[in-house]
Design an enzyme around this catalytic site. Structure first.
Site, PDB file in Angstrom:
ATOM      1  N   GLU A 170      43.735  48.179  45.513  1.00  0.00           N
ATOM      2  CA  GLU A 170      42.210  47.939  45.535  1.00  0.00           C
ATOM      3  C   GLU A 170      41.860  47.490  46.937  1.00  0.00           C
ATOM      4  OE1 GLU A 170      41.455  45.287  42.506  1.00  0.00           O
ATOM      5  OE2 GLU A 170      42.319  46.398  40.814  1.00  0.00           O
ATOM      6  N   GLU A 287      46.844  51.881  34.419  1.00  0.00           N
ATOM      7  CA  GLU A 287      46.132  50.627  33.793  1.00  0.00           C
ATOM      8  C   GLU A 287      45.051  51.089  32.640  1.00  0.00           C
ATOM      9  OE1 GLU A 287      44.976  47.275  36.434  1.00  0.00           O
ATOM     10  OE2 GLU A 287      46.331  48.300  38.029  1.00  0.00           O
TER      11      GLU A 287
END
Length: 386
Positions: A170, A287
């Site tokens: 991220e 995820e």
């Protein structure tokens, strides 16, 4: 994405299960014994795909029903928190490997692979590190050495036992962040302190520590969940440059966190995964969850029939996107059941995001994925994803 492929008749799915080679002989279930022939992991294995879940270290072993599902249904596991920096190095130079070691040992006993998560991320860092960087007691030069040492120590500790590492997590900007010209998030902790070059360095350090592990960049909204391909384009261009420079990056992890209120462009999702695959990268859905509005956060009951339908539908479309991309090697749900999900504590009024309900009973989303995998298991066009 095939535009007409939705839910196959139940009779067709049953026929696939009857005609298939016996997956029940596959070792790795509870106690290391055979897994059910109709389990997600058995069906996925027959198309050279691994299906996984994020595992809560506190539940594993302590919750018998939870532990049984992890063993029987999933062929790859991700530590939800036990490999993050604040968990493994709570004090400087003081490592606590026990919970992560237990998960890796469990995986080995049950014929599962492990996704290591995560080495360089701005979140869940230990207080000693962030405080030191903030007050100047840890200089940027020292911070770089600390990061290098941490990556080396953690990857070396698990050398030969981790299938995929989320090396960098991220670091690209979303629409609400301040982006650098190349799309990186200018406010990211590591980029602020160490500059953009630290991304390539992190992959090099991880590769040096375990040359056989697959090294991934992991992020959300890189397959157009916000309705644009802005973040996808930035990640694609940057990773293409890294590859051209010889940086040892093997794959892209698309997290796959969806919200039914925003809809889902399944064709864009598949196309973007394929674009990364065409760069010579492996891809994984890392995820996956699909949250929706709920009447009661504890009971996890959707607010409407539409929400109850959309949740399994979008989960299914994510999996099918992965199935249709030959370079997609694993599909992981972010958690086992709604009673142990991060969603209600993060998104007010939302939940119902996983495959099992609060009582650990399979939901429509589970059966949708089971059906998709059964159809894929019977396909002649599945190839070898490994």
């Amino acid at each position: 994405m095939h535009p007409t492929r939705r839910f196959a008749p139940a009779a067709a799915m049953a026929a696939l299960l009857v005609l298939a080679p016996s997956a029940a002989a596959t070792a790795g279930g509870k106690g290391g014994g055979p897994v059910p022939a109709d389990s997600l992991r058995a069906l996925a294995a027959r198309q050279h795909l691994r299906v996984g879940t994020a595992v809560d270290a506190a539940q594993l072993g302590a919750n018998q029903a939870y532990t049984g599902l992890v063993a029987d249904q999933f062929s790859v596991v991700t530590p939800e928190n036990s490999m993050k920096w604040e968990a493994v190095e709570p004090t400087r130079g003081g490592y606590d490997w026990a919970p992560a070691d237990q998960l890796v040992q469990f995986a080995e006993q049950h014929g599962q692979e492990v996704r290591g998560h995560t080495l360089m991320w701005h979140n869940q860092l230990p207080a000693w590190l962030t405080a030191g960087a903030a007050d100047g007691t840890i200089s940027d030069a020292q911070l770089r050495d600390i990061l290098h040492q941490h990556i080396t120590d953690e990857v070396s500790h698990f050398r030969g036992r981790i299938w995929q590492w989320d090396v960098v997590n991220e670091v690209f900007a979303n629409s609400w962040d301040t982006a650098l010209p190349n799309g990186l998030n200018s406010g990211d902790f590591w980029i602020q302190h160490l500059g953009q070059g630290v991304i390539a360095d992190a992959f090099r350090w991880a590769h040096q520590a375990d040359p056989k592990a697959l090294l991934f960049y992991n992020d959300y909204n890189i397959t157009g969940e916000d309705g644009t391909n802005t973040k996808f384009t930035a990640v694609y261009d940057y990773v293409k440059q890294l590859r051209a420079q010889g940086v040892p990056i093997d794959g892209i992890g698309e997290q796959g966190h969806l919200d039914t209120q925003y809809g889902f462009d399944a064709q864009r999702f598949q196309n973007d995964l394929q674009a990364f695959g065409d760069l010579g990268l492996k891809v994984a859905v890392t995820e996956a969850d699909v949250r929706t509005n709920v009447d009661n956060a504890t009971a996890q009951v959707p607010t409407s029939q539409l929400a109850a339908f959309a949740q399994p539908y979008e989960f299914s479309e994510e999996l099918k996107g992965c199935q249709l991309v030959p370079q997609c090697i694993s599909f992981t749900a972010w958690g086992v059941y709604d009673g142990d999900s991060w969603i209600p504590g993060t998104f007010t009024g939302e939940g119902y995001g996983l495959l099992y309900d609060v009582n650990l009973k399979p939901k429509p989303a589970y059966f949708a994925l089971q059906q998709d995998l059964a159809v894929g298991a019977g396909s002649a066009h599945r190839g070898d994803r490994d």
